[in-house]
Design an enzyme around this catalytic site. Structure first.
Site, PDB file in Angstrom:
ATOM      1  N   LYS A 195      -9.797   0.563  -6.903  1.00  0.00           N
ATOM      2  CA  LYS A 195      -8.455   0.019  -6.638  1.00  0.00           C
ATOM      3  C   LYS A 195      -8.553  -1.019  -5.528  1.00  0.00           C
ATOM      4  O   LYS A 195      -9.054  -0.729  -4.449  1.00  0.00           O
ATOM      5  CB  LYS A 195      -7.476   1.117  -6.215  1.00  0.00           C
ATOM      6  CG  LYS A 195      -6.082   0.564  -5.905  1.00  0.00           C
ATOM      7  CD  LYS A 195      -5.053   1.662  -5.724  1.00  0.00           C
ATOM      8  CE  LYS A 195      -4.903   2.148  -4.316  1.00  0.00           C
ATOM      9  NZ  LYS A 195      -4.237   1.210  -3.390  1.00  0.00           N
ATOM     10  N   ASP A 241      -3.701  -3.418  -7.236  1.00  0.00           N
ATOM     11  CA  ASP A 241      -2.480  -2.777  -6.714  1.00  0.00           C
ATOM     12  C   ASP A 241      -1.710  -3.756  -5.830  1.00  0.00           C
ATOM     13  O   ASP A 241      -1.762  -3.668  -4.610  1.00  0.00           O
ATOM     14  CB  ASP A 241      -2.932  -1.528  -5.923  1.00  0.00           C
ATOM     15  CG  ASP A 241      -1.788  -0.744  -5.321  1.00  0.00           C
ATOM     16  OD1 ASP A 241      -0.642  -0.922  -5.752  1.00  0.00           O
ATOM     17  OD2 ASP A 241      -2.067   0.066  -4.411  1.00  0.00           O
ATOM     18  N   LYS A 272       1.711  -4.564  -6.485  1.00  0.00           N
ATOM     19  CA  LYS A 272       3.132  -4.143  -6.463  1.00  0.00           C
ATOM     20  C   LYS A 272       4.114  -5.317  -6.462  1.00  0.00           C
ATOM     21  O   LYS A 272       4.889  -5.505  -5.517  1.00  0.00           O
ATOM     22  CB  LYS A 272       3.406  -3.261  -5.239  1.00  0.00           C
ATOM     23  CG  LYS A 272       2.570  -1.988  -5.181  1.00  0.00           C
ATOM     24  CD  LYS A 272       3.053  -1.076  -4.070  1.00  0.00           C
ATOM     25  CE  LYS A 272       2.256   0.194  -3.934  1.00  0.00           C
ATOM     26  NZ  LYS A 272       0.911   0.015  -3.352  1.00  0.00           N
ATOM     27  N   HIS A 278       7.317  -7.678  -7.036  1.00  0.00           N
ATOM     28  CA  HIS A 278       8.769  -7.443  -7.037  1.00  0.00           C
ATOM     29  C   HIS A 278       9.455  -8.770  -6.698  1.00  0.00           C
ATOM     30  O   HIS A 278       9.426  -9.201  -5.549  1.00  0.00           O
ATOM     31  CB  HIS A 278       9.115  -6.373  -5.989  1.00  0.00           C
ATOM     32  CG  HIS A 278      10.542  -5.909  -6.040  1.00  0.00           C
ATOM     33  ND1 HIS A 278      10.971  -4.767  -5.402  1.00  0.00           N
ATOM     34  CD2 HIS A 278      11.631  -6.416  -6.651  1.00  0.00           C
ATOM     35  CE1 HIS A 278      12.263  -4.587  -5.622  1.00  0.00           C
ATOM     36  NE2 HIS A 278      12.690  -5.585  -6.369  1.00  0.00           N
ATOM     37  N   ASP A 279      10.049  -9.428  -7.698  1.00  0.00           N
ATOM     38  CA  ASP A 279      10.716 -10.713  -7.461  1.00  0.00           C
ATOM     39  C   ASP A 279      11.640 -10.959  -8.653  1.00  0.00           C
ATOM     40  O   ASP A 279      11.823 -10.077  -9.494  1.00  0.00           O
ATOM     41  CB  ASP A 279       9.655 -11.827  -7.304  1.00  0.00           C
ATOM     42  CG  ASP A 279      10.152 -12.979  -6.434  1.00  0.00           C
ATOM     43  OD1 ASP A 279      11.303 -13.424  -6.630  1.00  0.00           O
ATOM     44  OD2 ASP A 279       9.393 -13.446  -5.577  1.00  0.00           O
ATOM     45  N   ILE A 280      12.196 -12.154  -8.766  1.00  0.00           N
ATOM     46  CA  ILE A 280      13.049 -12.430  -9.925  1.00  0.00           C
ATOM     47  C   ILE A 280      12.164 -12.449 -11.178  1.00  0.00           C
ATOM     48  O   ILE A 280      10.963 -12.750 -11.096  1.00  0.00           O
ATOM     49  CB  ILE A 280      13.847 -13.754  -9.782  1.00  0.00           C
ATOM     50  CG1 ILE A 280      12.910 -14.956  -9.629  1.00  0.00           C
ATOM     51  CG2 ILE A 280      14.811 -13.673  -8.604  1.00  0.00           C
ATOM     52  CD1 ILE A 280      13.638 -16.303  -9.702  1.00  0.00           C
ATOM     53  N   THR A 307       6.263   6.796  -1.893  1.00  0.00           N
ATOM     54  CA  THR A 307       6.288   8.149  -1.301  1.00  0.00           C
ATOM     55  C   THR A 307       6.619   8.090   0.189  1.00  0.00           C
ATOM     56  O   THR A 307       6.962   9.099   0.786  1.00  0.00           O
ATOM     57  CB  THR A 307       4.939   8.879  -1.510  1.00  0.00           C
ATOM     58  OG1 THR A 307       3.892   7.957  -1.218  1.00  0.00           O
ATOM     59  CG2 THR A 307       4.790   9.371  -2.928  1.00  0.00           C
ATOM     60  N   ARG A 310      -9.623   7.847   1.370  1.00  0.00           N
ATOM     61  CA  ARG A 310     -10.435   8.347   2.472  1.00  0.00           C
ATOM     62  C   ARG A 310     -11.296   9.578   2.189  1.00  0.00           C
ATOM     63  O   ARG A 310     -12.388   9.676   2.749  1.00  0.00           O
ATOM     64  CB  ARG A 310      -9.541   8.553   3.700  1.00  0.00           C
ATOM     65  CG  ARG A 310      -9.087   7.216   4.283  1.00  0.00           C
ATOM     66  CD  ARG A 310      -7.856   7.337   5.103  1.00  0.00           C
ATOM     67  NE  ARG A 310      -6.685   7.680   4.283  1.00  0.00           N
ATOM     68  CZ  ARG A 310      -5.477   7.886   4.763  1.00  0.00           C
ATOM     69  NH1 ARG A 310      -5.262   7.818   6.063  1.00  0.00           N
ATOM     70  NH2 ARG A 310      -4.475   8.169   3.956  1.00  0.00           N
TER      71      ARG A 310
END
Ligand code: C5P
Length: 232
Positions: free
Chosen positions: A32, A59, A61, A63-65, A119, A211
């Site tokens: 990842k 990864d 993530k 997030h936009d129009i 989370t 970890r």
């Protein structure tokens, strides 16, 4: 793709990441790559690790129009990652645009999964900061259903939620679950954790482990232990 252990390579440089991956002489673990490494090294880091034979979960993530996400996903589709992700909070329209953008001219595309609620977001923060007054479990399940309806392949969720997500969205809808710890290991800052064996039991498709492997004295042994417990 079957069940697998994904190592969260949360390193700040390509060198640190490659030094870590060099320890694996027999296996090619699923890796990842998160924002830290991607922003530090740029898109070439994905190709460099891919060329060494690893599968990649990118990864970032998004997030936009919808239009912006569609175009960004279109660029990411060229990097040949195996899994990409976005925030389900961007709406169904944004998720549909993302699927469209990620799909290559030949019809293939990386798997696309959604983050529902992070989370790190508590019920209180959701209510007071975001003005969402429904219970967090209900919100997570609703966002998972939106992702399935928009044509996504799965969600990132707590291993504790994996069973419920499958019940609502189908067994084929992927659950990718961080928050995994060995029974005798440090929990660190993760709050709700499960062992690899418990994650298997509850039906997670992929576990994301950072970890407990990257900070282990013997990362290869820790990775093998994870695989033995989770995949068997
Ligand atoms: O080191 P550790 O096993 O806690 O790493 C878990 C990885 O999964 C980290 O890269 C973290 O950012 C990510 N993650 C998480 N919880 C989420 C979403 C992603 O721990 N809800």
């Amino acid at each position: 793709m079957g069940k697998d252990v994904i190592i969260a390579c949360d390193f700040s440089s390509k060198q640190a990441c490659l030094d870590f991956l060099d320890k694996f002489t027999e296996e090619k673990p699923f890796v990842k790559i998160g924002m830290e490494l991607f922003y530090a090294e740029g898109p070439s880091i994905v190709k460099a690790i891919k060329e060494r034979g690893h599968k990649i979960f990118l990864d970032l993530k998004l997030h936009d129009i919808p239009n912006t996400v569609m175009k960004a996903m279109n660029v990411l589709s060229n990097l040949d990652a195996d899994i990409c992700n976005l925030h389900a909070g961007g709406t169904k329209a944004m998720m549909e645009a993302a699927v469209k953008g990620l799909t290559r001219p030949d019809g293939t595309r990386p798997l696309l999964i959604a983050v529902t609620q992070l989370t790190s977001t508590s019920q209180e923060a959701m209510t007071t900061d975001l003005l969402i007054d429904r219970p967090i479990d209900e919100v997570v399940m609703h966002y998972a259903k939106n992702a399935a309806d928009a044509g996504l392949d799965g969600v990132v969720c707590s291993p504790l939620e994996a069973g419920k997500v499958h019940a609502l969205c189908g067994e084929k809808f992927l659950t990718v679950t961080p928050g995994v710890r060995f029974a005798d290991g440090d929990v660190g800052d993760q709050k709700r954790v499960m062992t690899p064996a418990q994650a298997k039991e509850i039906g997670s498709d992929y576990i994301v482990v950072g970890r407990p492997i990257t900070a282990a004295e013997d990362p290869v042994a820790a990775y093998r232990r994870c695989c033995n417990e989770f995949i068997g």
